[in-house]
Write an enzyme that holds these catalytic residues in place. Structure first.
Site, PDB file in Angstrom:
ATOM      1  N   GLN A  20       0.838  -1.184   0.000  1.00 30.68           N
ATOM      2  CA  GLN A  20       0.000   0.000   0.000  1.00 30.68           C
ATOM      3  C   GLN A  20       0.877   1.240   0.000  1.00 30.68           C
ATOM      4  O   GLN A  20       1.822   1.333   0.768  1.00 30.68           O
ATOM      5  CB  GLN A  20      -0.884  -0.004   1.249  1.00 30.68           C
ATOM      6  CG  GLN A  20      -1.836   1.146   1.272  1.00 30.68           C
ATOM      7  CD  GLN A  20      -2.673   1.179   2.534  1.00 30.68           C
ATOM      8  OE1 GLN A  20      -2.501   0.370   3.439  1.00 30.68           O
ATOM      9  NE2 GLN A  20      -3.564   2.150   2.613  1.00 30.68           N
ATOM     10  N   GLU A  23      -0.889   6.464  -2.805  1.00 28.56           N
ATOM     11  CA  GLU A  23      -1.813   6.683  -3.895  1.00 28.56           C
ATOM     12  C   GLU A  23      -2.501   5.408  -4.353  1.00 28.56           C
ATOM     13  O   GLU A  23      -3.551   5.459  -4.994  1.00 28.56           O
ATOM     14  CB  GLU A  23      -1.015   7.264  -5.076  1.00 28.56           C
ATOM     15  CG  GLU A  23      -1.872   7.918  -6.106  1.00 28.56           C
ATOM     16  CD  GLU A  23      -1.015   8.492  -7.233  1.00 28.56           C
ATOM     17  OE1 GLU A  23      -1.093   9.709  -7.404  1.00 28.56           O
ATOM     18  OE2 GLU A  23      -0.298   7.746  -7.899  1.00 28.56           O
ATOM     19  N   LYS A  42      -2.845  -3.070  -9.573  1.00 30.68           N
ATOM     20  CA  LYS A  42      -2.557  -1.829  -8.857  1.00 30.68           C
ATOM     21  C   LYS A  42      -3.784  -0.936  -8.965  1.00 30.68           C
ATOM     22  O   LYS A  42      -4.237  -0.628 -10.069  1.00 30.68           O
ATOM     23  CB  LYS A  42      -1.340  -1.157  -9.482  1.00 30.68           C
ATOM     24  CG  LYS A  42      -0.857   0.033  -8.701  1.00 30.68           C
ATOM     25  CD  LYS A  42       0.560   0.379  -9.087  1.00 30.68           C
ATOM     26  CE  LYS A  42       1.043   1.587  -8.306  1.00 30.68           C
ATOM     27  NZ  LYS A  42       2.435   1.902  -8.590  1.00 30.68           N
ATOM     28  N   ASP A 159      11.617   6.630  -7.750  1.00 34.54           N
ATOM     29  CA  ASP A 159      11.708   6.017  -6.421  1.00 34.54           C
ATOM     30  C   ASP A 159      12.567   4.760  -6.500  1.00 34.54           C
ATOM     31  O   ASP A 159      12.122   3.664  -6.179  1.00 34.54           O
ATOM     32  CB  ASP A 159      10.293   5.693  -5.906  1.00 34.54           C
ATOM     33  CG  ASP A 159      10.311   5.206  -4.456  1.00 34.54           C
ATOM     34  OD1 ASP A 159      11.284   5.502  -3.741  1.00 34.54           O
ATOM     35  OD2 ASP A 159       9.354   4.522  -4.049  1.00 34.54           O
TER      36      ASP A 159
END
Lengths: 248, 169
Positions: A20, A23, A42, A159
Site C-alpha cells: 500500500q 496513492e 494496482k 523512487d
C-alpha cells in the site's frame, strides 16, 4: 479504511493486499483472462477529499501514465512487469506477477548467510568475506545495468530503491513506476541515482559504499554517452540534496 | 471458457485448410445474423494470450457500454488492432477471400463451427505458432527496431501492450 474495488471482487480478496502506498493499493489476483494464472493489480482508490471530477481525471491520467511507461520500457527491452490489462476509468492496472524476492530482501538474506558466523565470533568490523561476495557483486552489477537501460530509454523511475527491484531467477526486474516520468535531462537522472544512493545507505548501511560502487559499475557500463553529464550533475546533487535551491 | 468477471460463454476454434473464406466474408458483409462470430486471420495471431487480451478488452468494453463498433464480435477484431481505425483493423485481422487459417471466436454461446469448411485443429499455442506471420504482426503494431523478431515473448508483450493502450495514447 481499505476496500477491494468491486471490479476485483471475482478475482481477488481483501486479504490479498500485498502493498500500500499513498496513492495506490496493490493486490495479488487471479488472472482476468488466463486460467490458473495469477497477476498483480494496482488500484488507485477514489480520494474523497478531492472534487470528484478532478479525482476521476487525475486517477485516469496517472494510471495511463504508468501504463505508458511500462509499455515504453517493454519496447526498450528493459525488464519490467508485462501489462495484462488497463482499466483507466476505474484506476486499475493489471500486470504480470514477478515471482521472486526484492533485492532488498535478497541482500539481507545473503548478508545473513555470510555474516552470521562472523557476528557470532564477535567480529565487529563485519567485512564481506571474499568467498561469497561474487554473487552479491554480480547481482548488483546486473541491477545497475538494468537501471542504466532504464535511463537510456529516457525514463526516470522517481523512487529507485532496493525494494523496487525484484529478482526473478537471478535477473533484476524493476517495479513500481507510480512516480516515473519521461525525461532526457541529466539533472533528473542524477536525482534518480542520488535517491538510489540514499536508499541503499539506509537499507544496507554496513556495506552501502561497496554496493553503490557495484551498482555504478553496471550503470556506467550501459548508459554510454550521457554518462559524463549525469555523473557531473550527480556531484552537484550530492552537495545540495534532492531538491534544487529555490533561491535565485 | 468464461472470464471470471463476466458471465458470457466464450468459444474459440482454429480451422486450417479453410475453403470458403470468400463466402464467409460475403455473408459478413451482407450482415447475415447467423454469422455473429469473430473470424480472424490466424496468421496475425501470436498466441492464445494475444487473442484473449483482445477478447477480454472487447467483452470489458461491451460490459462498460463503451464499444466503438456495432457488436462484440467486430469489437474483438477492432481490439486486436493497435490503432483507432476500425476499417484498418477489420481488414488486417479479419479474413480475406484467400485466407486459409481462421480462428473463430463466438461470444455468448451458439453454434458456429458448421459455418467454416475446413479442418478443425486444437486451439493451442503450438498450433497458432505454426502459422504466425511475425513480420506482419510487428508491422501492424508498428513495433520499433528494438523489438527483436526472434524474441517471440517480447513481440507478444509489446503487441499486447500496444493493443491495450490503443485509444489512450
Amino acid at each position: 479504511m481499505i476496500t477491494l474495488p468491486e471490479q476485483l471482487e471475482k478475482l481477488s480478496k481483501q486479504e490479498n493486499l500485498i502493498a500500500q502506498g499513498a496513492e495506490s493499493l496493490v493486490y495479488s489476483a487471479q488472472h482476468p483472462y488466463l486460467p490458473q494464472q495469477e497477476c498483480i493489480v494496482k488500484y488507485r482508490p477514489k480520494k474523497p477529499y478531492r472534487l470528484p471530477e478532478l479525482d476521476a481525471q487525475l486517477s485516469k491520467h496517472r494510471t495511463l501514465a504508468e501504463a505508458r511507461v511500462l509499455q515504453k520500457l517493454a519496447l526498450g527491452d528493459v525488464e519490467v512487469p508485462h501489462l495484462v490489462f488497463i482499466d483507466a476509468k476505474n484506476g486499475l492496472i493489471y500486470m504480470e506477477k514477478i515471482e521472486g524476492l526484492s533485492v532488498k530482501q535478497w541482500i539481507w538474506n545473503e548478508e545473513g548467510d555470510t555474516e552470521g558466523g562472523a557476528q557470532e565470533a564477535g567480529d565487529k568490523s563485519r567485512s564481506l568475506p571474499d568467498g561469497d561476495v561474487s554473487s552479491l557483486k554480480d547481482t548488483l552489477v546486473l541491477v545497475g545495468q538494468e537501471i542504466g537501460k532504464l535511463h537510456k530509454s529516457d525514463i526516470v523511475h522517481g523512487d529507485l530503491t532496493t525494494s523496487n527491484v525484484m529478482l526473478r531467477d537471478g535477473k533484476p526486474v524493476i517495479i513500481d513506476f507510480g512516480l516515473a516520468s519521461v525525461s532526457t535531462l541529466a539533472e533528473d537522472k542524477a536525482v534518480d541515482l542520488y535517491v538510489m544512493e540514499r536508499a541503499v545507505l539506509s537499507t544496507h548501511p554496513v556495506h552501502s559504499q561497496q554496493y553503490c560502487d557495484w551498482l555504478f559499475e553496471g550503470y556506467l557500463a550501459v548508459v554510454g554517452k550521457s554518462q559524463k553529464e549525469v555523473m557531473r550533475k550527480l556531484e552537484d546533487v550530492r552537495q545540495r540534496g534532492r531538491k534544487r535551491s529555490m533561491l535565485g | 471458457m468464461k472470464f471470471p468477471q463476466f458471465d458470457q460463454e466464450i468459444a474459440i476454434s482454429y480451422f486450417s485448410d479453410v475453403k470458403n473464406a470468400g463466402q464467409i466474408r460475403n455473408e459478413l458483409l451482407s450482415g447475415n445474423p447467423d454469422y455473429q462470430v469473430a473470424f480472424i486471420n490466424a496468421n496475425t495471431l501470436l498466441s492464445s494470450k494475444h487473442l484473449l487480451a483482445a477478447v477480454y478488452r472487447a467483452v470489458s468494453d461491451q460490459e462498460a457500454g463503451s464499444m466503438k463498433t456495432k457488436n462484440v464480435h467486430s469489437e474483438v477484431l477492432f481490439c486486436l488492432g493497435g490503432n483507432n481505425n476500425i476499417m484498418d483493423s477489420l481488414r488486417r485481422f479479419g479474413i480475406q477471400d484467400d485466407t486459409t487459417n481462421i480462428v473463430a471466436v463466438k461470444i455468448g454461446g451458439g453454434e458456429y463451427t458448421k459455418l467454416v469448411e475446413g479442418t478443425e485443429e486444437p486451439f493451442t499455442d503450438e498450433q497458432i505458432a505454426k502459422n504466425t506471420d511475425i513480420k506482419l504482426v510487428k508491422k501492424v503494431y508498428k513495433l520499433p527496431g528494438t523489438v527483436s523478431l526472434d524474441d517471440r515473448a517480447q513481440v507478444e508483450t509489446a503487441a499486447i501492450g500496444a493493443l491495450l493502450l490503443r485509444g489512450f495514447s
